[in-house]
Design a protein around this motif. Structure first.
Motif, PDB file in Angstrom:
ATOM      1  N   HIS A   1      35.051  50.834  41.726  1.00 26.91           N
ATOM      2  CA  HIS A   1      33.687  50.408  42.048  1.00 26.91           C
ATOM      3  C   HIS A   1      33.015  49.893  40.778  1.00 26.91           C
ATOM      4  O   HIS A   1      32.274  48.899  40.811  1.00 26.91           O
ATOM      5  CB  HIS A   1      32.898  51.578  42.630  1.00 26.91           C
ATOM      6  CG  HIS A   1      31.454  51.280  42.850  1.00 26.91           C
ATOM      7  ND1 HIS A   1      31.022  50.298  43.714  1.00 26.91           N
ATOM      8  CD2 HIS A   1      30.323  51.812  42.300  1.00 26.91           C
ATOM      9  CE1 HIS A   1      29.708  50.236  43.696  1.00 26.91           C
ATOM     10  NE2 HIS A   1      29.263  51.145  42.847  1.00 26.91           N
ATOM     11  N   GLN A   2      33.271  50.570  39.680  1.00 25.33           N
ATOM     12  CA  GLN A   2      32.832  50.108  38.367  1.00 25.33           C
ATOM     13  C   GLN A   2      34.008  50.136  37.397  1.00 25.33           C
ATOM     14  O   GLN A   2      34.898  50.994  37.514  1.00 25.33           O
ATOM     15  CB  GLN A   2      31.704  50.996  37.811  1.00 25.33           C
ATOM     16  CG  GLN A   2      30.457  51.059  38.665  1.00 25.33           C
ATOM     17  CD  GLN A   2      29.756  49.732  38.788  1.00 25.33           C
ATOM     18  OE1 GLN A   2      29.948  48.832  37.964  1.00 25.33           O
ATOM     19  NE2 GLN A   2      28.931  49.596  39.814  1.00 25.33           N
TER      20      GLN A   2
ATOM     21  N   ALA B   1      25.954  40.205  32.078  1.00 28.30           N
ATOM     22  CA  ALA B   1      25.222  41.349  32.624  1.00 28.30           C
ATOM     23  C   ALA B   1      26.087  42.593  32.556  1.00 28.30           C
ATOM     24  O   ALA B   1      27.301  42.541  32.798  1.00 28.30           O
ATOM     25  CB  ALA B   1      24.816  41.072  34.064  1.00 28.30           C
ATOM     26  N   THR B   2      25.484  43.714  32.207  1.00 29.56           N
ATOM     27  CA  THR B   2      26.165  45.008  32.211  1.00 29.56           C
ATOM     28  C   THR B   2      25.199  46.053  32.762  1.00 29.56           C
ATOM     29  O   THR B   2      24.011  45.784  32.910  1.00 29.56           O
ATOM     30  CB  THR B   2      26.608  45.427  30.796  1.00 29.56           C
ATOM     31  OG1 THR B   2      25.447  45.477  29.946  1.00 29.56           O
ATOM     32  CG2 THR B   2      27.625  44.445  30.211  1.00 29.56           C
ATOM     33  N   MET B   3      25.726  47.245  33.051  1.00 29.20           N
ATOM     34  CA  MET B   3      24.873  48.333  33.520  1.00 29.20           C
ATOM     35  C   MET B   3      25.293  49.635  32.853  1.00 29.20           C
ATOM     36  O   MET B   3      26.457  49.824  32.508  1.00 29.20           O
ATOM     37  CB  MET B   3      24.977  48.498  35.037  1.00 29.20           C
ATOM     38  CG  MET B   3      24.313  47.371  35.825  1.00 29.20           C
ATOM     39  SD  MET B   3      22.501  47.352  35.684  1.00 29.20           S
ATOM     40  CE  MET B   3      22.095  48.819  36.618  1.00 29.20           C
TER      41      MET B   3
ATOM     42  N   LEU C   1      27.356  41.564  39.460  1.00 28.44           N
ATOM     43  CA  LEU C   1      27.883  41.501  40.824  1.00 28.44           C
ATOM     44  C   LEU C   1      27.395  40.216  41.465  1.00 28.44           C
ATOM     45  O   LEU C   1      26.237  39.839  41.294  1.00 28.44           O
ATOM     46  CB  LEU C   1      27.384  42.711  41.629  1.00 28.44           C
ATOM     47  CG  LEU C   1      27.679  42.737  43.127  1.00 28.44           C
ATOM     48  CD1 LEU C   1      29.181  42.907  43.365  1.00 28.44           C
ATOM     49  CD2 LEU C   1      26.907  43.853  43.816  1.00 28.44           C
ATOM     50  N   ASP C   2      28.273  39.542  42.176  1.00 29.24           N
ATOM     51  CA  ASP C   2      27.902  38.332  42.898  1.00 29.24           C
ATOM     52  C   ASP C   2      28.482  38.418  44.304  1.00 29.24           C
ATOM     53  O   ASP C   2      29.698  38.375  44.488  1.00 29.24           O
ATOM     54  CB  ASP C   2      28.445  37.096  42.170  1.00 29.24           C
ATOM     55  CG  ASP C   2      28.003  35.792  42.818  1.00 29.24           C
ATOM     56  OD1 ASP C   2      27.327  35.846  43.868  1.00 29.24           O
ATOM     57  OD2 ASP C   2      28.334  34.717  42.287  1.00 29.24           O
ATOM     58  N   LEU C   3      27.610  38.594  45.292  1.00 34.75           N
ATOM     59  CA  LEU C   3      28.046  38.740  46.681  1.00 34.75           C
ATOM     60  C   LEU C   3      28.072  37.423  47.446  1.00 34.75           C
ATOM     61  O   LEU C   3      28.460  37.397  48.611  1.00 34.75           O
ATOM     62  CB  LEU C   3      27.120  39.722  47.408  1.00 34.75           C
ATOM     63  CG  LEU C   3      27.149  41.162  46.910  1.00 34.75           C
ATOM     64  CD1 LEU C   3      26.044  41.976  47.580  1.00 34.75           C
ATOM     65  CD2 LEU C   3      28.506  41.798  47.161  1.00 34.75           C
TER      66      LEU C   3
ATOM     67  N   PHE D   1      33.667  42.759  40.492  1.00 36.06           N
ATOM     68  CA  PHE D   1      33.647  42.449  41.924  1.00 36.06           C
ATOM     69  C   PHE D   1      34.910  41.667  42.247  1.00 36.06           C
ATOM     70  O   PHE D   1      35.533  41.079  41.337  1.00 36.06           O
ATOM     71  CB  PHE D   1      32.375  41.680  42.332  1.00 36.06           C
ATOM     72  CG  PHE D   1      32.034  40.484  41.475  1.00 36.06           C
ATOM     73  CD1 PHE D   1      32.402  39.190  41.857  1.00 36.06           C
ATOM     74  CD2 PHE D   1      31.314  40.649  40.296  1.00 36.06           C
ATOM     75  CE1 PHE D   1      32.072  38.092  41.079  1.00 36.06           C
ATOM     76  CE2 PHE D   1      30.980  39.551  39.506  1.00 36.06           C
ATOM     77  CZ  PHE D   1      31.367  38.271  39.897  1.00 36.06           C
ATOM     78  N   PRO D   2      35.363  41.676  43.493  1.00 34.00           N
ATOM     79  CA  PRO D   2      36.661  41.092  43.822  1.00 34.00           C
ATOM     80  C   PRO D   2      36.802  39.614  43.458  1.00 34.00           C
ATOM     81  O   PRO D   2      37.911  39.159  43.159  1.00 34.00           O
ATOM     82  CB  PRO D   2      36.760  41.291  45.346  1.00 34.00           C
ATOM     83  CG  PRO D   2      35.905  42.469  45.625  1.00 34.00           C
ATOM     84  CD  PRO D   2      34.758  42.371  44.656  1.00 34.00           C
ATOM     85  N   GLU D   3      35.695  38.884  43.471  1.00 30.61           N
ATOM     86  CA  GLU D   3      35.765  37.436  43.233  1.00 30.61           C
ATOM     87  C   GLU D   3      35.615  37.069  41.754  1.00 30.61           C
ATOM     88  O   GLU D   3      35.557  35.886  41.408  1.00 30.61           O
ATOM     89  CB  GLU D   3      34.675  36.735  44.055  1.00 30.61           C
ATOM     90  CG  GLU D   3      34.828  36.895  45.558  1.00 30.61           C
ATOM     91  CD  GLU D   3      34.342  38.238  46.094  1.00 30.61           C
ATOM     92  OE1 GLU D   3      34.714  38.615  47.211  1.00 30.61           O
ATOM     93  OE2 GLU D   3      33.565  38.927  45.363  1.00 30.61           O
ATOM     94  N   LEU D   4      35.533  38.062  40.873  1.00 22.90           N
ATOM     95  CA  LEU D   4      35.390  37.823  39.438  1.00 22.90           C
ATOM     96  C   LEU D   4      36.565  36.985  38.938  1.00 22.90           C
ATOM     97  O   LEU D   4      37.723  37.276  39.237  1.00 22.90           O
ATOM     98  CB  LEU D   4      35.344  39.161  38.702  1.00 22.90           C
ATOM     99  CG  LEU D   4      35.031  39.163  37.215  1.00 22.90           C
ATOM    100  CD1 LEU D   4      33.604  38.692  36.946  1.00 22.90           C
ATOM    101  CD2 LEU D   4      35.236  40.572  36.636  1.00 22.90           C
ATOM    102  N   LYS D   5      36.264  35.948  38.160  1.00 21.40           N
ATOM    103  CA  LYS D   5      37.300  35.034  37.684  1.00 21.40           C
ATOM    104  C   LYS D   5      37.854  35.486  36.330  1.00 21.40           C
ATOM    105  O   LYS D   5      37.151  36.082  35.518  1.00 21.40           O
ATOM    106  CB  LYS D   5      36.721  33.622  37.552  1.00 21.40           C
ATOM    107  CG  LYS D   5      36.079  33.059  38.819  1.00 21.40           C
ATOM    108  CD  LYS D   5      37.112  32.873  39.922  1.00 21.40           C
ATOM    109  CE  LYS D   5      36.533  32.171  41.140  1.00 21.40           C
ATOM    110  NZ  LYS D   5      35.560  32.993  41.875  1.00 21.40           N
TER     111      LYS D   5
END
Length: 370
Positions: free
Chosen positions: A286-287, A308-310, A6-8, A349-353
């Motif tokens: 969300h995920q 990164a993963t969770m 995630l990158d906010l 996340f919404p900004e993921l490229k």
């Protein structure tokens, strides 16, 4: 390439001037607790959920606890829920003095299996807590039907699912109450902790408002044993800036999910089980959670490659040490336990490229020798 879970930062930069402006307004007003920003957010989120009331509180965990207490759940009661969820779900039941009763999950959605709920109902059962995991609503029509038949309350744990829909109904419409989390990583995230109870029930709303301020009404006159759990003005101000963007961000998440699914199908055929949006559902992702063999080895490999993963969640609630007195053991909920060994959430996340997603999938394919 580095791909964070995630990158906010990009989101913040796009809203920075507006966020700083509203924070300055709060600071200048010197009104920090239960002010106009909280009232606005409560009204807007309640309307968004198609219910009458929103009650802001300190966090999503407290929201569940407050809703249960407002419904009269207490010592000696049982509350049915899923073991495949964050600890807060079971923890809130226990904090209310009740006993969590777990039911296995649907293998496709990871949500509570409504076909297994009735067999868990006893004379002590007071409520059901379905968890709308990863952003997809549980089968609320069936759950609401069961609850009505047995005169049970339903508290929707929608910490991960604000904006999700089930057959045209949104979170909160089919339950007695629903709860949200505004933890920073959520689809609508604050810059700290925050949560909310939403409900159409006037009495539940009134009790929730009293409970969040030490059980007092009027001030300094305490009729119930409440506690201090209030959404503060600073967090509400930030959330009011973000809220108008929520639907757009949800659409972007759905777009990223589609990208992942197409890329994974092309690269790995059916070797990776991708998320399934059940017919009639609107999944807000969300995920983005896949199911794979050699999950832990894959996670380690991706980490080495900068991805990164969770794992949500590696140890189901029924076998958590704190709940050992409930008497559950490994093997009691095989679908849940299998999911706990196979589920892996990818960066979302919404900004993921797109190039980041392509890299993630390429590394997954590389691991499996594709």
């Amino acid at each position: 390439m580095k791909v964070p879970m995630l990158d906010l930062s990009e989101q913040y930069q796009s809203l920075r001037s507006e966020v700083l402006e509203v924070l300055d307004e709060v600071m200048s007003s010197s009104r920090f607790i239960l002010g106009d920003n909280v009232k606005k957010l409560e009204q807007d989120v309640a309307k968004y959920s198609n219910v009458a009331h929103g009650i802001g509180c300190g966090n999503g965990s407290d929201a569940i606890h407050i809703a249960l207490q407002a419904l009269g759940v207490s010592e000696g009661d049982e509350v049915i829920t899923t073991p495949f969820t964050f600890f807060a779900t079971g923890g809130a039941i226990a904090r209310a003095g009740a006993t969590p009763v777990y039911v296995d999950i649907d293998p496709v959605t990871f949500n509570i299996d409504p076909n297994k709920i009735e067999e868990a109902i006893t004379e002590k059962t007071k409520a059901i807590i379905p968890v709308h995991l990863y952003g997809q609503m549980a089968d609320m029509e069936k759950i609401a039907e069961i609850a009505k038949k047995h005169n049970l309350a339903v508290v929707e744990d929608a910490a991960q699912a604000i904006g999700a829909k089930h057959n045209g109904k949104t979170v909160g419409e089919l339950g007695t109450a629903a709860t949200y989390s505004f933890f920073p990583t959520k689809n609508l995230g604050a810059y700290g902790d925050g949560g909310m109870v939403v409900t159409n029930d006037d009495e539940v709303a009134e009790q929730s408002r009293v409970i969040r301020v030490h059980g007092s009404k009027p001030k300094y006159y305490h009729h119930v044993l409440g506690y201090n759990s209030r959404l503060d003005e600073l967090q509400a101000a930030v959330l009011n800036v973000k809220f108008p963007h929520l639907d757009h961000w949800s659409e972007l998440r759905r777009e990223k999910a589609d990208n992942y699914t197409k890329l994974l199908k092309e690269a790995l055929d059916d070797q990776v089980a991708t998320p399934v949006e059940k017919e009639g559902n609107y999944h807000v992702f969300h995920q983005y959670t896949i199911r794979v063999d050699k999950r832990d080895e894959l996670q380690e490999y991706l980490k080495e490659q900068g991805v990164a993963t969770m794992i949500y969640y590696p140890l189901p609630l029924h076998v958590q040490p704190v709940f050992k007195e409930l008497g559950y053991k490994e093997g009691d909920f095989p679908v849940t336990e299998k999911a706990a060994k196979e589920a892996l959430s990818l960066p979302m996340f919404p900004e993921l490229k797109l190039e980041q997603q392509e890299y993630v999938v390429a590394k997954i394919a590389e691991f499996y020798g594709k």
